[in-house]
Scaffold this active site. Structure first.
Site, PDB file in Angstrom:
ATOM      1  N   LYS A 210       0.838  -1.205   0.000  1.00 24.08           N
ATOM      2  CA  LYS A 210       0.000   0.000   0.000  1.00 24.08           C
ATOM      3  C   LYS A 210       0.871   1.252   0.000  1.00 24.08           C
ATOM      4  O   LYS A 210       0.687   2.162  -0.783  1.00 24.08           O
ATOM      5  CB  LYS A 210      -0.917  -0.052   1.224  1.00 24.08           C
ATOM      6  CG  LYS A 210      -1.858   1.126   1.347  1.00 24.08           C
ATOM      7  CD  LYS A 210      -2.807   0.919   2.517  1.00 24.08           C
ATOM      8  CE  LYS A 210      -3.579   2.190   2.812  1.00 24.08           C
ATOM      9  NZ  LYS A 210      -4.545   2.034   3.904  1.00 24.08           N
ATOM     10  N   GLU A 216      10.659  -4.531   4.649  1.00 26.27           N
ATOM     11  CA  GLU A 216      10.841  -5.928   4.235  1.00 26.27           C
ATOM     12  C   GLU A 216      10.469  -6.106   2.761  1.00 26.27           C
ATOM     13  O   GLU A 216      11.174  -6.766   1.995  1.00 26.27           O
ATOM     14  CB  GLU A 216       9.943  -6.859   5.071  1.00 26.27           C
ATOM     15  CG  GLU A 216      10.229  -6.855   6.551  1.00 26.27           C
ATOM     16  CD  GLU A 216       9.332  -5.870   7.298  1.00 26.27           C
ATOM     17  OE1 GLU A 216       9.126  -4.731   6.801  1.00 26.27           O
ATOM     18  OE2 GLU A 216       8.867  -6.238   8.382  1.00 26.27           O
ATOM     19  N   GLY A 270      -4.857  -2.198   4.965  1.00 27.09           N
ATOM     20  CA  GLY A 270      -4.034  -3.324   4.516  1.00 27.09           C
ATOM     21  C   GLY A 270      -4.673  -4.676   4.770  1.00 27.09           C
ATOM     22  O   GLY A 270      -4.718  -5.538   3.887  1.00 27.09           O
ATOM     23  N   ARG A 271      -5.196  -4.876   5.977  1.00 32.43           N
ATOM     24  CA  ARG A 271      -5.729  -6.200   6.321  1.00 32.43           C
ATOM     25  C   ARG A 271      -7.104  -6.464   5.710  1.00 32.43           C
ATOM     26  O   ARG A 271      -7.680  -7.528   5.906  1.00 32.43           O
ATOM     27  CB  ARG A 271      -5.732  -6.379   7.838  1.00 32.43           C
ATOM     28  CG  ARG A 271      -6.354  -5.234   8.617  1.00 32.43           C
ATOM     29  CD  ARG A 271      -5.925  -5.281  10.083  1.00 32.43           C
ATOM     30  NE  ARG A 271      -6.469  -4.180  10.874  1.00 32.43           N
ATOM     31  CZ  ARG A 271      -5.875  -3.016  11.036  1.00 32.43           C
ATOM     32  NH1 ARG A 271      -4.716  -2.773  10.442  1.00 32.43           N
ATOM     33  NH2 ARG A 271      -6.430  -2.081  11.800  1.00 32.43           N
ATOM     34  N   GLU A 356      -4.436  -6.999  14.778  1.00 36.17           N
ATOM     35  CA  GLU A 356      -4.010  -5.645  14.408  1.00 36.17           C
ATOM     36  C   GLU A 356      -5.180  -4.673  14.576  1.00 36.17           C
ATOM     37  O   GLU A 356      -4.993  -3.511  14.905  1.00 36.17           O
ATOM     38  CB  GLU A 356      -3.482  -5.619  12.960  1.00 36.17           C
ATOM     39  CG  GLU A 356      -2.582  -4.432  12.680  1.00 36.17           C
ATOM     40  CD  GLU A 356      -1.749  -4.586  11.410  1.00 36.17           C
ATOM     41  OE1 GLU A 356      -0.591  -5.025  11.500  1.00 36.17           O
ATOM     42  OE2 GLU A 356      -2.250  -4.262  10.331  1.00 36.17           O
ATOM     43  N   HIS A 387      -3.097 -32.539  17.188  1.00 37.47           N
ATOM     44  CA  HIS A 387      -1.831 -33.145  17.600  1.00 37.47           C
ATOM     45  C   HIS A 387      -0.824 -32.075  17.978  1.00 37.47           C
ATOM     46  O   HIS A 387       0.373 -32.313  18.020  1.00 37.47           O
ATOM     47  CB  HIS A 387      -1.299 -34.031  16.467  1.00 37.47           C
ATOM     48  CG  HIS A 387      -2.282 -35.096  16.102  1.00 37.47           C
ATOM     49  ND1 HIS A 387      -2.322 -36.318  16.733  1.00 37.47           N
ATOM     50  CD2 HIS A 387      -3.310 -35.095  15.218  1.00 37.47           C
ATOM     51  CE1 HIS A 387      -3.314 -37.038  16.230  1.00 37.47           C
ATOM     52  NE2 HIS A 387      -3.927 -36.309  15.314  1.00 37.47           N
ATOM     53  N   LYS A 515       9.337  -0.671  14.142  1.00 35.87           N
ATOM     54  CA  LYS A 515       9.914  -0.305  12.837  1.00 35.87           C
ATOM     55  C   LYS A 515      10.978   0.767  13.015  1.00 35.87           C
ATOM     56  O   LYS A 515      12.055   0.706  12.413  1.00 35.87           O
ATOM     57  CB  LYS A 515       8.826   0.244  11.905  1.00 35.87           C
ATOM     58  CG  LYS A 515       7.847  -0.782  11.379  1.00 35.87           C
ATOM     59  CD  LYS A 515       6.907  -0.117  10.375  1.00 35.87           C
ATOM     60  CE  LYS A 515       5.737  -1.009  10.039  1.00 35.87           C
ATOM     61  NZ  LYS A 515       4.743  -0.376   9.190  1.00 35.87           N
TER      62      LYS A 515
HETATM   63  O1  F6P Z   1       3.187  -2.979   9.750  1.00 36.35           O
HETATM   64  C1  F6P Z   1       1.837  -3.218   9.619  1.00 36.35           C
HETATM   65  C2  F6P Z   1       1.348  -2.891   8.246  1.00 36.35           C
HETATM   66  O2  F6P Z   1       1.224  -1.540   8.087  1.00 36.35           O
HETATM   67  C3  F6P Z   1       0.038  -3.609   7.967  1.00 36.35           C
HETATM   68  O3  F6P Z   1      -1.044  -2.963   8.459  1.00 36.35           O
HETATM   69  C4  F6P Z   1       0.089  -3.754   6.495  1.00 36.35           C
HETATM   70  O4  F6P Z   1      -0.815  -4.711   6.043  1.00 36.35           O
HETATM   71  C5  F6P Z   1       1.530  -4.134   6.301  1.00 36.35           C
HETATM   72  O5  F6P Z   1       2.242  -3.371   7.251  1.00 36.35           O
HETATM   73  C6  F6P Z   1       2.084  -3.917   4.931  1.00 36.35           C
HETATM   74  O6  F6P Z   1       1.999  -2.583   4.541  1.00 36.35           O
HETATM   75  P1  F6P Z   1       2.211  -2.146   3.044  1.00 36.35           P
HETATM   76  O7  F6P Z   1       1.119  -2.758   2.229  1.00 36.35           O
HETATM   77  O8  F6P Z   1       2.139  -0.654   3.046  1.00 36.35           O
HETATM   78  O9  F6P Z   1       3.554  -2.629   2.592  1.00 36.35           O
END
Ligand code: F6P
Length: 551
Positions: A210, A216, A270-271, A356, A387, A515
């Site tokens: 987003k 990462e 995002g979620r 979240e 299990h 972060k």
């Molecule tokens: O760190 C949490 C978050 O902001 C989530 O809410 C989101 O889904 C994820 O990181 C990834 O964010 P992006 O789509 O901006 O890379």
């Protein structure tokens, strides 16, 4: 409703939960032969049985009154009207618009007073996604060396990974058009495990983010772009790159051609974003028809959520059961147990969706919450879970409410396996409910010829307390349409809980501190880096790591 009414409603729920034996379930069945019929609802293609919880007529009435007093349905209507109900970020919350029909008229009402036609933006993106997917599948769009694309790697994390990964895992079959792969972890072992399976000439790379700034994702995007460039050259690699993002400046700076950027708006959290451009890997991997059915299923659940009366409203009821468990009975964990291996990533998706959203400690007004909010969510598909951690659910010191997801008809020909699977799912819920008494244990052990003193020694270990709550969601089949319903059901459950607890279920400030600290630690791990100011434990660990790395 006044704050006084809200308090009175919370107090009523608390008072009912304090009744002696309020967590007991077996007596409720003993007293009411119709309990299954009465504590059972159906919406769209999902049947929900909550008779195996300790919710009874009185507590259900009190919980529904709580929903009225806290104005859940008014907040639902504000969300649907595009009000900026994500107050801490000043944003509308419009994932429903992503799967609505164009004439549903969804708009986003921005804090500056402007109104945006959300439906128009969605329609345009869906059209562009569909024609791209079609062109990739027909081979009209090919890789740099003229090969057609067979694999799609989605590079993203959190909501830009979990939802699409979960849905692809659920819907992909050997007949699907492409192979969808997911790269999320900054740990390059993740990439190293995927890379040998990929041919760069046939791999389409989606950078799903987003913000297009997530550390990462950007690290992995650089790694995979480098791999493509080494194999196809810089210009060749560009033909393999797609971005799914709201940040068009950053996607251009990364080198993604403008016609390969599929956007969405900041009113998609995002979620909640798997229905947006973020879901492109589902459409590429599993086919447009599946993606479209997924949206249609979610839309069916939206329509139910927006129109069904409270006492029939599945998402609201699911939320109220959680309130009963968390706030009434003090149960702080919740297990998700899908008895369908295709749903193996469903618990992981719900972990983010629920934790979240609901892991909050202040109200919308910024004051500390007066009662517990989101429980710990965890899960595994059945029967694997049996299990693994089910021991604790059966005999641990604290009951853990569980959601069982059962699917009546599989899409494989192994009827016996499926009966085994279903019998186990049903048995787990039954065992949690009924437990095993001393008399039953003694009788069983006597029958097995166990000597009396051995029976008495082992007796306490073999008792099951029972009265452990579970809710069962039963589907006829699992397909894109019913999966859409299931996911939307939990999304709306989360919305209802946010409203009941008066918290912002749509922000996630809690992820920021880590972060920021990671950014300051990063240079300290470089060969020439200096260890900075930390607590003694963190300093000690950084020093040890440097030592182990020979720095
Ligand atoms: O760190 C949490 C978050 O902001 C989530 O809410 C989101 O889904 C994820 O990181 C990834 O964010 P992006 O789509 O901006 O890379």
């Amino acid at each position: 409703m006044t704050p006084f009414d809200r308090e009175a409603a919370w107090n009523r729920v608390a008072a009912l939960a304090r009744r002696p034996g309020s967590g007991a379930i077996r007596p409720l069945f003993a007293a009411d032969p119709q309990r299954f019929q009465r504590f059972h609802r159906q919406a769209c293609d999902i049947q929900m049985d909550f008779s195996k919880t300790s919710v009874d007529d009185e507590s259900l009435a009190a919980l529904l009154e709580l929903a009225r007093a806290t104005g859940v349905m008014a907040r639902r209507d504000a969300m649907a009207a595009g009000e900026p109900i994500n107050q801490t970020e000043g944003r509308s919350v419009l994932h429903m618009a992503l799967r609505a029909s164009r004439n549903a008229g969804f708009v986003a009402r921005h804090t500056d007073g402007t109104v945006e036609d959300a439906g128009a933006a969605v329609e345009e993106t869906l059209r562009a996604m569909q024609s791209f997917v079609h062109a990739v599948h027909t081979g009209d769009i090919r890789g740099a060396t003229g090969e057609s694309f067979t694999d799609v790697i989605n590079i993203g994390i959190g909501g830009s990974d979990l939802g699409p990964f979960m849905a692809s895992r659920a819907l992909w079959t050997v007949r699907s058009p492409m192979r969808p792969l997911y790269l999320a972890n900054a740990d390059a072992h993740n990439w190293e495990a995927i890379r040998p399976r990929l041919n760069p000439q046939r791999t389409l790379m989606l950078v799903a983010s987003k913000t297009f700034t997530t550390a990462e994702t950007m690290a992995n995007a650089h790694v995979v772009r480098g791999w493509l460039e080494r194999n196809l050259g810089e210009m060749g690699a560009r033909r393999h790159m797609v971005a799914l993002s709201t940040n068009h400046e950053a996607t251009a700076a990364f080198g993604v051609p403008a016609d390969r950027v599929f956007g969405f708006r900041d009113w998609v959290g995002g979620r909640f974003s798997l229905w947006s451009a973020i879901g492109l890997s589902i459409a590429l991997g599993c086919g447009w028809e599946d993606f479209s059915d997924l949206l249609a299923g979610a839309r069916a659940m939206d329509e139910h959520f927006l129109s069904a009366p409270a006492e029939e409203n599945l998402p609201l009821l699911l939320a109220l059961i959680t309130v009963w468990h968390v706030n009434g009975l003090g149960l702080k964990a919740h297990a998700i147990l899908p008895y369908d291996h295709r749903l193996s990533r469903f618990p992981a998706h719900l972990q983010q969706l629920e934790m979240e959203s609901l892991g909050k400690r202040v109200t919308l007004g910024g004051t500390p919450v007066e009662r517990d909010t989101g429980p710990v969510i965890f899960g595994e598909p059945g029967t694997n879970a049996q299990h693994s951690f089910m021991q604790l659910l059966h005999q641990g010191t604290t009951p853990v409410p569980a959601d069982f997801v059962l699917v009546a008809n599989p899409d494989h020909p192994y009827a016996e396996n499926h009966r085994l699977l279903l019998s186990n799912g049903l048995a787990q819920a039954e065992a949690l409910l009924r437990g095993r008494t001393a008399e039953e244990v003694r009788a069983e052990m006597r029958k097995a010829g166990t000597p009396p003193d051995e029976i008495e020694r082992l007796l306490p270990h073999r008792l099951f307390p029972g009265d452990r709550p579970s809710t069962t969601l039963l589907l006829d089949r699992l397909d894109a349409y019913t999966l859409g319903q299931l996911v939307a059901l939990y999304e709306h459950k989360v919305f209802c809980l946010g409203a009941l607890w008066d918290i912002d279920a749509f922000d996630q400030w809690g992820v920021e501190l880590g972060k920021q600290l990671a950014k300051s630690i990063l240079p300290e791990l470089e060969p020439e880096g200096q260890v900075g100011e930390h607590d003694p434990s963190t300093t000690g660990l950084i020093q040890r790591i440097r030592q182990l790395q020979g720095l």
